[in-house]
Motif scaffolding. Structure first.
Motif, mmCIF file in Angstrom:
data_model
loop_
_atom_site.group_PDB
_atom_site.id
_atom_site.type_symbol
_atom_site.label_atom_id
_atom_site.label_comp_id
_atom_site.label_asym_id
_atom_site.label_seq_id
_atom_site.Cartn_x
_atom_site.Cartn_y
_atom_site.Cartn_z
ATOM 1 N N SER A 9 0.453 -2.311 -4.377
ATOM 2 C CA SER A 9 0.705 -2.297 -5.490
ATOM 3 C C SER A 9 0.500 -4.499 -5.922
ATOM 4 O O SER A 9 0.189 -5.316 -4.428
ATOM 5 C CB SER A 9 1.640 -2.179 -5.682
ATOM 6 O OG SER A 9 3.090 -2.718 -6.028
ATOM 7 N N ALA A 10 1.035 -4.089 -7.264
ATOM 8 C CA ALA A 10 0.692 -6.255 -7.126
ATOM 9 C C ALA A 10 1.726 -6.917 -6.522
ATOM 10 O O ALA A 10 1.844 -7.689 -6.293
ATOM 11 C CB ALA A 10 0.634 -6.557 -9.012
ATOM 12 N N PHE A 60 0.894 -0.830 -0.047
ATOM 13 C CA PHE A 60 0.042 -0.052 -0.029
ATOM 14 C C PHE A 60 1.205 0.819 -0.005
ATOM 15 O O PHE A 60 1.660 1.526 0.743
ATOM 16 C CB PHE A 60 -0.601 -0.163 1.084
ATOM 17 C CG PHE A 60 -1.832 -1.095 1.698
ATOM 18 C CD1 PHE A 60 -2.797 -0.955 0.419
ATOM 19 C CD2 PHE A 60 -1.052 -2.390 2.055
ATOM 20 C CE1 PHE A 60 -3.936 -2.186 0.617
ATOM 21 C CE2 PHE A 60 -2.534 -3.371 2.317
ATOM 22 C CZ PHE A 60 -3.784 -2.937 1.513
ATOM 23 N N SER A 61 0.901 2.594 -0.704
ATOM 24 C CA SER A 61 1.449 3.617 -1.226
ATOM 25 C C SER A 61 0.341 4.715 -0.887
ATOM 26 O O SER A 61 -0.371 4.290 -2.068
ATOM 27 C CB SER A 61 1.760 3.720 -2.008
ATOM 28 O OG SER A 61 3.059 2.511 -2.120
ATOM 29 N N LEU A 92 8.013 3.229 -8.666
ATOM 30 C CA LEU A 92 6.299 3.245 -9.749
ATOM 31 C C LEU A 92 5.304 3.879 -8.917
ATOM 32 O O LEU A 92 5.054 4.629 -9.594
ATOM 33 C CB LEU A 92 6.425 2.838 -10.610
ATOM 34 C CG LEU A 92 5.699 2.797 -11.414
ATOM 35 C CD1 LEU A 92 5.626 3.868 -12.627
ATOM 36 C CD2 LEU A 92 5.357 1.459 -12.220
ATOM 37 N N SER A 93 5.390 3.437 -7.336
ATOM 38 C CA SER A 93 3.960 3.681 -6.928
ATOM 39 C C SER A 93 3.758 5.026 -6.695
ATOM 40 O O SER A 93 3.044 5.453 -6.568
ATOM 41 C CB SER A 93 3.811 2.730 -5.830
ATOM 42 O OG SER A 93 3.624 0.910 -6.279
ATOM 43 N N ASN A 94 5.429 5.451 -5.555
ATOM 44 C CA ASN A 94 5.449 6.572 -5.398
ATOM 45 C C ASN A 94 5.054 7.878 -6.480
ATOM 46 O O ASN A 94 4.394 8.977 -6.074
ATOM 47 C CB ASN A 94 7.029 6.672 -4.498
ATOM 48 C CG ASN A 94 6.481 6.121 -3.457
ATOM 49 O OD1 ASN A 94 6.015 5.909 -2.862
ATOM 50 N ND2 ASN A 94 8.220 5.683 -2.995
#
Length: 117
Positions: A88-89, A65-66, A97-99
């Motif tokens: 995220s997966a 989680f982000s 990349l999530s950030n």
């Protein structure tokens, strides 16, 4: 015990804080000050880099989680509360990349909202 929320709930809470409805005006002022002291320079701060914008936000991360929720303030405009919650997966501790995606989603939301002001 499990706690959960929605982006709508987070935006409501931030709006109540900015409008001095979440607590006394001095307590809300303190909350705004604390949120303005965000320690991490990524996500929202990464995409709202121009000098006149102010960011007051809180980052949350746990496994995949982000999340980030905050208020973006442009001069002579009402502040805009925005919350982005992602999963995220992968379950890595940091996922750059999530950030980046969290910040880009926030920027898109704020830009779209500013167009209708």
């Amino acid at each position: 015990m499990v706690s959960s929320t929605t982006t709508s709930d987070l935006v409501d809470v931030l709006s109540f804080i900015w409008e001095d409805h979440a607590a006394t005006p001095s307590q809300c002022s303190f909350m705004r000050h604390v949120l303005g002291q965000q320690a991490w320079g990524h996500r929202f701060a990464e995409v709202f880099t121009y000098p006149s914008v102010q960011i007051a936000a809180k980052t949350g991360s746990l496994t995949a989680f982000s999340h980030e929720a905050g208020v973006i303030s442009h001069p002579d405009e009402p502040p805009i509360a925005v919350a982005v919650l992602t999963q995220s997966a992968r379950r890595e501790r940091t996922i750059p990349l999530s950030n980046t995606v969290v910040g880009q989603i926030a920027r898109h939301c704020v830009r779209s909202y500013r167009q209708v002001l």
